[in-house]
Design a protein around this motif. Structure first.
Motif: not given
Length: 418
Positions: A61-66, A306-308, A320-323
């Motif tokens: 679980a990431s916080v990287d919006r990119s 964001i799912a890394a 992967r990439g889902d918010l």
């Protein structure tokens, strides 16, 4: 449930300003239905305490919006201005994963340790007493404008070394930029802030801190901004863009959320006079009032990740990439965890998620708690026979940073400070 036929309609309801005074019945419906995906969009909503906790603790679980596909597929970026605003955003540790997050947080965190924060209590108490002294003379009182807002904005301006005379302009920028933390989609674009205004606010706020940084370099003071400049000058892995964005983040996060915490806490006390009386009789109950407010009516309603990489939360597959949008305000009224969850009970054993978990646990939690405790205690001690003149009060346009726009009060008197 992995997908609902009414998912778009549910999402629109969550963003509808008409439900802002009391979104909790809708949250309960969402929570009862389990996690779901919004149509074909790469957006998953989770709302139970167990699912939100699992996401907050998940290593992917990431916080990287990119990393998210949402920017291209579901955000209402019809204008080039909005796209440029996202591209030009300076790095903020709110949206960075370790190790960059760890590096930036380490440089700032020393100003927010419990020991350092505790030393601010006399100043916080003086600010609260000063604000109540002023309204005692006028005979009118708005909890938001006269107490909940002045306290945290004064504290964060003093910590950063921002001239308080600049506060009105900073308030305007901050209020606009806080809207960028709201969830958004094409299906509810009519509820969004104007992209051009958001871009202009971000540009102007960054320019403000660029100018203030130049002035502080020549004339440093006993403030956090001067300390951060010294760290940058010493080569302590703090880039200039990181310095500017960190100042902007601390300004916005340092008061927008605490305004809501204080407002929501006092509103709950006004609606539950038995707890206000108990607090007046025993100031030690202030901590319980603040913790219960953080659970019962949290200033931050939703937390995104964001799912890394591919993830599985409960019976929901997340790509992967889902918010992943966690409805923290729904999770904190989960009957599987909290007995009688819709009851305001300051003495309950709280396991709320209002400050998050793990590496991104709120940096300012100790300061927010202290400001909240002092504000509600002093309010209970000095404001006699308060009554909310409008209930429900009007609410701010924000979805995520939810709080009243005003709480006008009738009261018998405001007693002299002790």
């Amino acid at each position: 449930m992995s997908e609902r036929t009414d998912s778009t309609a549910i999402y629109r309801q969550l963003l509808d300003p008409a439900v802002r005074p009391n979104p909790y019945p809708i949250y309960a419906q969402v929570r009862a239905g389990g996690p779901f995906r919004i149509g074909a969009a790469p957006v998953v909503i989770v709302s139970s305490h167990a699912d939100c906790t699992a996401v907050l603790r998940h290593p992917h679980a990431s916080v990287d919006r990119s990393l998210t596909r949402v920017q291209l597929e579901t955000l209402p970026m019809a204008t080039s201005a909005t796209k440029d605003a996202v591209r030009q955003a300076k790095p903020s540790f709110l949206f960075l994963d370790p190790p960059d997050h760890t590096r930036l947080r380490r440089l700032v965190s020393k100003a927010f340790t419990p020991r350092v924060v505790a030393q601010l209590e006399p100043r916080i108490s003086a600010i609260v007493d000063d604000t109540l002294d002023r309204v005692a003379e006028t005979g009118t009182f708005d909890v938001v404008a006269d107490l909940a807002y002045p306290l945290p904005v004064t504290v964060i301006c003093e910590l950063l070394g921002v001239p308080l005379a600049d506060e009105p302009q900073l308030r305007q920028w901050s209020s606009l930029l806080a809207r960028t933390l709201d969830p958004t989609s094409r299906t509810a674009a009519e509820h969004q802030a104007d992209p051009g205004e958001l871009q202009a606010a971000g540009t102007e706020l960054n320019a403000y801190f660029e100018d203030l940084t130049r002035r502080r370099r020549g004339n440093p003071g006993p403030d956090l901004l001067s300390e951060l400049i010294a760290a940058e000058d010493a080569g302590d892995t703090l880039g200039h863009d990181e310095l500017i964005s960190t100042c902007a983040l601390l300004l916005i996060a340092g008061h927008e959320t605490t305004v809501n915490l204080i407002s929501n806490a006092i509103l709950a006390l006004l609606r539950h006079p038995e707890h206000l009386a108990a607090l007046r009789a025993d100031p030690e109950q202030a901590a319980g009032v603040i913790e219960e407010t953080l659970r019962y009516d949290p200033p931050v309603q939703m937390i995104p990740r964001i799912a890394a990489a591919d993830m599985r939360i409960g019976d929901m597959d997340i790509d992967r990439g889902d918010l992943v949008l966690m409805l923290i305000a729904a999770a904190q009224r989960d009957p599987a965890v909290f007995t009688d969850p819709d009851r305001f009970a300051p003495t309950r054993d709280n396991r709320h998620l209002a400050f998050g978990l793990g590496a991104h646990f709120c940096l300012g939690a100790a300061l927010a708690r202290l400001e909240g405790r002092v504000a509600v205690t002093t309010f209970a001690q000095r404001v006699r026979s308060p009554r909310c003149a409008i209930d429900p009060p009007p609410y701010r346009a924000h979805v995520n940073l939810r709080g009243p726009a005003a709480i006008p009060l009738d009261f018998a008197e405001i007693t002299p400070r002790q």
